[in-house]
Design an enzyme around this catalytic site. Structure first.
Site, PDB file in Angstrom:
ATOM      1  N   ASP A 184      50.422 -49.801  72.103  1.00 37.10           N
ATOM      2  CA  ASP A 184      49.025 -49.461  72.339  1.00 37.10           C
ATOM      3  C   ASP A 184      48.145 -50.290  71.409  1.00 37.10           C
ATOM      4  O   ASP A 184      48.639 -51.024  70.558  1.00 37.10           O
ATOM      5  CB  ASP A 184      48.788 -47.965  72.064  1.00 37.10           C
ATOM      6  CG  ASP A 184      49.232 -47.578  70.658  1.00 37.10           C
ATOM      7  OD1 ASP A 184      48.433 -47.728  69.722  1.00 37.10           O
ATOM      8  OD2 ASP A 184      50.398 -47.161  70.486  1.00 37.10           O
TER       9      ASP A 184
ATOM     10  N   ASP B 253      46.051 -48.852  69.241  1.00 37.62           N
ATOM     11  CA  ASP B 253      45.541 -47.857  68.304  1.00 37.62           C
ATOM     12  C   ASP B 253      44.236 -47.290  68.876  1.00 37.62           C
ATOM     13  O   ASP B 253      44.165 -47.054  70.086  1.00 37.62           O
ATOM     14  CB  ASP B 253      45.378 -48.467  66.907  1.00 37.62           C
ATOM     15  CG  ASP B 253      45.440 -47.406  65.803  1.00 37.62           C
ATOM     16  OD1 ASP B 253      46.268 -46.479  65.926  1.00 37.62           O
ATOM     17  OD2 ASP B 253      44.685 -47.505  64.838  1.00 37.62           O
TER      18      ASP B 253
END
Length: 286
Positions: A209, A211
Site C-alpha cells: 500500500d 500508507d
C-alpha cells in the site's frame, strides 16, 4: 549450517522442502510463536518459523521475537531470511514492488530489543542493521527469480512502527519528509536480536500500500491482504532462488558481532544470567 526463514505460512507452503520434520523448541525466554518446520532444499537445511504463528495470532508488538531468534540459533541456523509486508513512502515504489532495505529507523515503544541485561551489559554495534552480504544476495535473487513486471528496489530505510494501528497522516508525512522509503511493524526487534545472536539477517519486503500519505489511497486491511497475496509468488520465488544459489563460501561479519561488546566483567555477571545466555555468548564468557 542451516538457513532460517521467518515469514508467513504461504512461504512454507510454496517452498519445495524435502524430508520435513517439526521441532518443538523450548528456550530460556519462552516458547516460539509456533513449532519450527525443518526440511531440505537443494542440499541446504532450511528451518521455517511463522513470525505471527500459524493462525496469525500474535500481533506485531507481542510476537515472540526473542524466542523465535533463540530457537533458530539453537537449531543451528546461521543465516536468516525474513519477509515483511510494508507500506510505501515513495511514489515510485508502488504496491507489489519488492524492497531489500539496508537501513532501519526504530519507532517502536513496547518491545524488548535485547537478550541481555540482568547484570550483563552489552553494547552491540548496529550501524548496518541488515547483513550486507545476505541483503545483496537477496536483491540479486529477486531480480533473477521474478518476472520482468516485478520491480525490485535495493537499499533504502525501513521505518518500523509499533502498530498494530497504521500510521496517522501526520506520522506518514513526517516519515516521507525524512527521506525514508517503506514503513512496517516487524523488523524491530527481530534484526537487533538476530545481530546479538550473531546471525546473518536480511529481509525481502513486499509493498502492499501507499500508507496514508497519498490522497487518493487510504491504507486498509483489505488492500494490504490483497497485495500481500499478489506479492507472495514473487517473494516465494526469491527465497527459493536465494537458497538454491547460496554461495558455498558465504561469510558474514555478523558471525562475530559479540566480540568486544560485553561491558560487564565476566566475574560480575550473575550465574543465572550466564546460564541463560550460554548459547549466545558462552565463548566470550570463558
Amino acid at each position: 549450517m542451516t538457513i532460517g526463514v521467518i515469514g508467513g505460512s504461504g512461504i512454507y507452503d510454496a517452498l519445495p522442502l524435502e524430508n520435513t520434520r517439526t521441532e518443538s523448541v523450548s528456550t530460556p525466554y519462552g516458547e516460539p510463536s509456533e513449532a519450527v518446520t525443518i526440511g531440505e532444499l537443494a542440499g541446504h537445511e532450511v528451518a521455517f518459523l511463522p513470525r505471527h504463528g500459524e493462525d496469525h495470532q500474535h500481533n506485531p508488538t507481542d510476537a515472540e521475537y526473542q524466542t523465535n531468534i533463540y530457537a533458530l540459533k539453537q537449531l543451528g541456523v546461521d543465516r536468516v531470511i525474513s519477509t515483511n509486508a510494508v507500506g510505501s513512502l515513495r511514489e515510485d515504489l508502488p504496491p507489489q514492488t519488492l524492497v531489500v532495505p539496508d537501513q532501519i529507523f526504530d519507532r517502536t515503544k513496547h518491545r524488548t530489543p535485547t537478550f541481555f541485561g540482568d547484570g550483563m551489559v552489552v553494547h552491540m554495534g548496529f550501524a548496518d542493521p541488515y547483513c550486507p552480504a545476505l541483503a545483496g544476495h537477496l536483491a540479486a535473487s529477486a531480480r533473477e527469480a521474478t518476472d520482468a513486471e516485478t520491480d525490485v528496489a535495493e537499499d533504502g530505510t525501513y521505518v518500523c512502527i509499533e502498530g498494530p494501528q497504521f500510521s496517522t497522516k501526520a506520522e506518514s508525512e513526517f516519515y516521507r519528509s525524512q527521506g525514508w522509503d517503506v514503513v512496517g511493524m516487524t523488523s524491530i526487534p527481530e534484526a537487533k536480536l538476530a545481530r546479538e545472536a550473531e546471525l546473518s539477517y536480511a529481509t525481502i519486503a513486499g509493498v502492499t500500500d501507499y500508507d496514508v500519505w497519498k490522497t487518493d489511497s487510504e491504507v486498509s486491511l483489505e488492500e494490504v491482504l490483497e497485495n500481500a497475496a499478489a506479492n507472495q509468488d514473487s517473494i516465494n520465488a526469491t527465497i527459493e532462488h536465494a537458497i538454491r544459489t547460496m554461495p558455498e563460501d558465504f561469510e558474514s561479519e555478523a558471525w562475530s558481532a559479540l566480540e568486544g561488546t560485553i561491558n560487564t566483567p565476566v566475574e560480575a555477571i550473575p550465574e543465572e544470567t550466564r546460564e541463560r545466555v550460554e548459547l549466545l555468548a558462552g565463548e566470550y564468557l570463558e
